[in-house]
Design a protein around this motif. Structure first.
Motif, PDB file in Angstrom:
ATOM      1  N   UNK A   1       0.822  -1.214   0.000  1.00  0.00           N
ATOM      2  CA  UNK A   1       0.000   0.000   0.000  1.00  0.00           C
ATOM      3  C   UNK A   1       0.861   1.272   0.000  1.00  0.00           C
ATOM      4  N   UNK A   2       1.921   1.285   0.801  1.00  0.00           N
ATOM      5  CA  UNK A   2       2.770   2.478   0.878  1.00  0.00           C
ATOM      6  C   UNK A   2       3.386   2.798  -0.492  1.00  0.00           C
ATOM      7  N   UNK A   3       3.830   1.772  -1.190  1.00  0.00           N
ATOM      8  CA  UNK A   3       4.421   1.950  -2.521  1.00  0.00           C
ATOM      9  C   UNK A   3       3.383   2.498  -3.514  1.00  0.00           C
ATOM     10  N   UNK A   4       2.150   2.003  -3.407  1.00  0.00           N
ATOM     11  CA  UNK A   4       1.090   2.464  -4.305  1.00  0.00           C
ATOM     12  C   UNK A   4       0.714   3.916  -4.016  1.00  0.00           C
ATOM     13  N   UNK A   5       0.635   4.268  -2.750  1.00  0.00           N
ATOM     14  CA  UNK A   5       0.298   5.649  -2.380  1.00  0.00           C
ATOM     15  C   UNK A   5       1.363   6.625  -2.890  1.00  0.00           C
ATOM     16  N   UNK A   6       2.633   6.229  -2.806  1.00  0.00           N
ATOM     17  CA  UNK A   6       3.712   7.084  -3.295  1.00  0.00           C
ATOM     18  C   UNK A   6       3.589   7.321  -4.797  1.00  0.00           C
ATOM     19  N   UNK A   7       3.306   6.252  -5.537  1.00  0.00           N
ATOM     20  CA  UNK A   7       3.132   6.379  -6.986  1.00  0.00           C
ATOM     21  C   UNK A   7       1.911   7.228  -7.314  1.00  0.00           C
ATOM     22  N   UNK A   8       0.840   7.046  -6.548  1.00  0.00           N
ATOM     23  CA  UNK A   8      -0.381   7.819  -6.771  1.00  0.00           C
ATOM     24  C   UNK A   8      -0.129   9.310  -6.595  1.00  0.00           C
ATOM     25  N   UNK A   9       0.672   9.673  -5.598  1.00  0.00           N
ATOM     26  CA  UNK A   9       0.985  11.084  -5.370  1.00  0.00           C
ATOM     27  C   UNK A   9       1.717  11.681  -6.571  1.00  0.00           C
ATOM     28  N   UNK A  10       2.588  10.895  -7.193  1.00  0.00           N
ATOM     29  CA  UNK A  10       3.312  11.371  -8.380  1.00  0.00           C
ATOM     30  C   UNK A  10       2.356  11.659  -9.538  1.00  0.00           C
ATOM     31  N   UNK A  11       1.295  10.856  -9.640  1.00  0.00           N
ATOM     32  CA  UNK A  11       0.417  10.926 -10.804  1.00  0.00           C
ATOM     33  C   UNK A  11      -0.824  11.784 -10.601  1.00  0.00           C
TER      34      UNK A  11
END
Length: 198
Positions: A137-147
């Motif tokens: 989840x943490x990895x996905x949230x980080x990517x989501x913030x970029x996009x």
């Protein structure tokens, strides 16, 4: 209406795919989720694909009893690579005034900014990410913030179901039991049609 679009090879469709679609429909109050098997995926080799007809038939069997899930053969009918932007544009024509939600698994999401016209996809639809593996989840949230500068992105809260069509095909080829991973009607269809045995 709130319309979900979930593309993939569905080779074969398994319980994880249905879980993802149902979880997103429930969490985001989607009226329908269209499951769209790809004809020629830009991300995968087509060597191990069952025919489009077989994949569509298996998808229809798996969606039976799930009233919000709708199999859709749009990409199978088109003689070109199944780029998501084309599918989104088609659904935008069909539903010009409705909200579109594109469902993706976490593996596809991590390379989403490499997809053809990904900015246009995010202009025309919301992106919904469903985790396929525990602890990411943490990895996905980080990517989501970029996009998120390009559009709206939702990370579903549903617990992941760790299943792989590739591993299921390997089990079938080795005559190992695979019935717990698929809808029972899909299991019967694969057995009767002798799919994935070569």
């Amino acid at each position: 209406m709130r319309i979900g679009i979930y593309g993939g090879s569905f080779n074969p469709v398994h319980n994880g795919h249905i879980h993802l679609a149902e979880s997103a429909a429930e969490e985001l109050a989607l009226d329908k989720v269209y499951l769209v098997p790809s004809r020629i995926s830009p991300h995968r080799s087509s060597d191990e694909y069952a025919s489009g007809e077989d994949r569509m038939n298996m998808l229809t069997l798996a969606c039976n009893g799930h009233e919000r899930l709708v199999p859709c053969d749009y990409e199978l009918k088109n003689d070109r690579k199944s780029y998501t932007i084309y599918t989104i544009e088609e659904f935008r024509k069909l539903y010009p005034h409705d909200e579109l939600f594109l469902l993706v698994g976490s593996d596809m999401f991590m390379c989403f900014d490499k997809w053809l016209c990904f900015e246009n996809i995010l202009r025309e639809s919301y992106l919904v990410v469903v985790s396929r593996n525990n602890g990411e989840r943490e990895r996905l949230e980080k990517k989501a913030e970029e996009l998120r500068k390009f559009g709206k992105i939702f990370i579903c809260k549903a617990l992941p179901v760790e299943l792989s069509s590739t591993e299921i095909r390997k089990k079938i080829a080795k005559n190992e039991n695979f019935s717990c991973y698929l809808d029972e009607n899909v299991v019967q269809y694969i057995s009767l049609r002798k799919i994935y045995l070569n």
